[in-house]
Scaffold this motif. Sequence first.
Motif, PDB file in Angstrom:
ATOM      1  N   LEU A 150       0.832  -1.204   0.000  1.00 47.85           N
ATOM      2  CA  LEU A 150       0.000   0.000   0.000  1.00 47.85           C
ATOM      3  C   LEU A 150       0.864   1.251   0.000  1.00 47.85           C
ATOM      4  O   LEU A 150       0.612   2.195  -0.749  1.00 47.85           O
ATOM      5  N   LEU A 151       1.871   1.244   0.827  1.00 45.74           N
ATOM      6  CA  LEU A 151       2.718   2.417   0.970  1.00 45.74           C
ATOM      7  C   LEU A 151       3.599   2.647  -0.258  1.00 45.74           C
ATOM      8  O   LEU A 151       3.739   3.774  -0.738  1.00 45.74           O
ATOM      9  N   ARG A 152       4.158   1.579  -0.773  1.00 44.31           N
ATOM     10  CA  ARG A 152       5.121   1.707  -1.877  1.00 44.31           C
ATOM     11  C   ARG A 152       4.463   1.969  -3.226  1.00 44.31           C
ATOM     12  O   ARG A 152       5.005   2.700  -4.060  1.00 44.31           O
ATOM     13  N   TYR A 153       3.283   1.381  -3.439  1.00 43.40           N
ATOM     14  CA  TYR A 153       2.685   1.442  -4.771  1.00 43.40           C
ATOM     15  C   TYR A 153       1.376   2.236  -4.820  1.00 43.40           C
ATOM     16  O   TYR A 153       0.600   2.083  -5.772  1.00 43.40           O
ATOM     17  N   ALA A 154       1.145   3.072  -3.832  1.00 40.20           N
ATOM     18  CA  ALA A 154      -0.126   3.799  -3.745  1.00 40.20           C
ATOM     19  C   ALA A 154      -0.478   4.549  -5.031  1.00 40.20           C
ATOM     20  O   ALA A 154      -1.636   4.565  -5.458  1.00 40.20           O
ATOM     21  N   LEU A 155       0.524   5.162  -5.667  1.00 38.52           N
ATOM     22  CA  LEU A 155       0.267   5.967  -6.867  1.00 38.52           C
ATOM     23  C   LEU A 155       0.220   5.144  -8.143  1.00 38.52           C
ATOM     24  O   LEU A 155      -0.071   5.676  -9.216  1.00 38.52           O
ATOM     25  N   LEU A 156       0.518   3.846  -8.050  1.00 37.68           N
ATOM     26  CA  LEU A 156       0.542   3.008  -9.246  1.00 37.68           C
ATOM     27  C   LEU A 156      -0.655   2.065  -9.337  1.00 37.68           C
ATOM     28  O   LEU A 156      -0.856   1.410 -10.350  1.00 37.68           O
ATOM     29  N   GLY A 175      -0.787 -10.529  -8.148  1.00 37.71           N
ATOM     30  CA  GLY A 175      -0.644 -11.092  -6.812  1.00 37.71           C
ATOM     31  C   GLY A 175       0.786 -11.115  -6.324  1.00 37.71           C
ATOM     32  O   GLY A 175       1.038 -11.121  -5.121  1.00 37.71           O
ATOM     33  N   SER A 176       1.740 -11.121  -7.271  1.00 37.76           N
ATOM     34  CA  SER A 176       3.164 -11.106  -6.913  1.00 37.76           C
ATOM     35  C   SER A 176       3.774  -9.736  -7.156  1.00 37.76           C
ATOM     36  O   SER A 176       4.648  -9.283  -6.411  1.00 37.76           O
ATOM     37  N   TYR A 177       3.313  -9.074  -8.220  1.00 38.46           N
ATOM     38  CA  TYR A 177       3.778  -7.736  -8.558  1.00 38.46           C
ATOM     39  C   TYR A 177       2.580  -6.797  -8.634  1.00 38.46           C
ATOM     40  O   TYR A 177       1.446  -7.235  -8.772  1.00 38.46           O
ATOM     41  N   ILE A 178       2.833  -5.516  -8.568  1.00 33.76           N
ATOM     42  CA  ILE A 178       1.759  -4.526  -8.514  1.00 33.76           C
ATOM     43  C   ILE A 178       1.567  -3.804  -9.844  1.00 33.76           C
ATOM     44  O   ILE A 178       0.499  -3.826 -10.442  1.00 33.76           O
ATOM     45  N   GLU A 179       2.631  -3.174 -10.312  1.00 31.62           N
ATOM     46  CA  GLU A 179       2.504  -2.282 -11.468  1.00 31.62           C
ATOM     47  C   GLU A 179       2.176  -3.042 -12.752  1.00 31.62           C
ATOM     48  O   GLU A 179       2.890  -3.955 -13.161  1.00 31.62           O
ATOM     49  N   GLY A 180       1.066  -2.662 -13.375  1.00 32.65           N
ATOM     50  CA  GLY A 180       0.714  -3.195 -14.687  1.00 32.65           C
ATOM     51  C   GLY A 180       0.257  -4.627 -14.718  1.00 32.65           C
ATOM     52  O   GLY A 180       0.210  -5.238 -15.787  1.00 32.65           O
ATOM     53  N   THR A 181      -0.103  -5.200 -13.567  1.00 34.10           N
ATOM     54  CA  THR A 181      -0.502  -6.610 -13.559  1.00 34.10           C
ATOM     55  C   THR A 181      -2.009  -6.808 -13.417  1.00 34.10           C
ATOM     56  O   THR A 181      -2.490  -7.926 -13.566  1.00 34.10           O
ATOM     57  N   GLY A 182      -2.758  -5.748 -13.129  1.00 36.92           N
ATOM     58  CA  GLY A 182      -4.205  -5.887 -12.990  1.00 36.92           C
ATOM     59  C   GLY A 182      -4.752  -4.954 -11.928  1.00 36.92           C
ATOM     60  O   GLY A 182      -4.007  -4.392 -11.121  1.00 36.92           O
ATOM     61  N   SER A 183      -6.058  -4.773 -11.930  1.00 40.55           N
ATOM     62  CA  SER A 183      -6.712  -3.861 -10.994  1.00 40.55           C
ATOM     63  C   SER A 183      -6.831  -4.484  -9.603  1.00 40.55           C
ATOM     64  O   SER A 183      -6.769  -5.700  -9.439  1.00 40.55           O
ATOM     65  N   VAL A 184      -7.017  -3.610  -8.605  1.00 43.09           N
ATOM     66  CA  VAL A 184      -7.333  -4.057  -7.245  1.00 43.09           C
ATOM     67  C   VAL A 184      -8.700  -3.495  -6.876  1.00 43.09           C
ATOM     68  O   VAL A 184      -9.119  -2.455  -7.384  1.00 43.09           O
ATOM     69  N   LEU A 185      -9.385  -4.194  -6.003  1.00 43.07           N
ATOM     70  CA  LEU A 185     -10.771  -3.865  -5.678  1.00 43.07           C
ATOM     71  C   LEU A 185     -10.880  -3.095  -4.366  1.00 43.07           C
ATOM     72  O   LEU A 185     -10.354  -3.532  -3.335  1.00 43.07           O
TER      73      LEU A 185
END
Length: 268
Positions: A150-156, A175-185
């Motif tokens: 949450l803290l590291r990728y908040a803007l992505l 689920g393993s990476y944040i940027e460009g891998t899919g939306s979060v709910l």
Amino acid sequence: MEPLRVLELYSGIGGMHQALRESCIPAQVVAAIDVNTVANEVYAYNFPHTQLLAKTIEVLKEFPKLESEHPEKNTIVAENKIERKKIDPNICFDNGRQCSGKEAILFKLETIEEIDRKHQQDSDLSVQMLKDFLEDDIDTNQYFLPPKSLLRYALLLDIVKPTCRRSTCFTKGYGSYIEGTGSVLQTSEDVQIESVYKSLTNLSQEEKITELSMLKLRYFTPKEIANLLGFPPDFGFPEKITVKQRYRLLGNSLNVHVVAKLIKILYE
């Protein structure tokens, strides 16, 4: 009319097989081939009556029995792409306008107001809301984003609500990476996302985590992603297939509804 005899190459978890069923074209998948043993377990679980070979496509020479009295009825179906293009990773496009360098970074880190405005454009009532694809009565605790993410990728993060009618593409890294891998709910729908992000200025890390946690952001479950990709309700995974493996397999699959229409067009 004699049904098509289909050999499914790079069969994965059976996205092509399911699309062929949905197309309602008279066809029989006589065999499926894939070297991914985990994908094969899922394929066999959902299509137990289809011959499945964990081999490379060189095995084709072993298939003289595939030939029928009407060779034109034999069809090879494969999920792999047949065209490759190189894309410069340092260039992005803003509504067709090329931008790079610092401008690209600014474009990427758009304001939360702009993100929210885009979400409000989900107005095509012919498209189902995301809530129609969500699982009921599940333990979602394992799917909530950890504080560090949450803290590291908040803007992505690409954040969507159950009432949204779109999401970004889910990849095998979900689920393993944040940027460009899919939306979060965002499961806390009564919390205003723009208010949370505006409040982050000048807060300590712990305070930022507290604010972001109010949104109750979670990953989509593998079953929910399968639903979004058009797999039927009875499509499932063997219990021993881990959540991480399920994400990878789904990220390498396809949209059943789209491919079904394409198959129908090709057949006609």
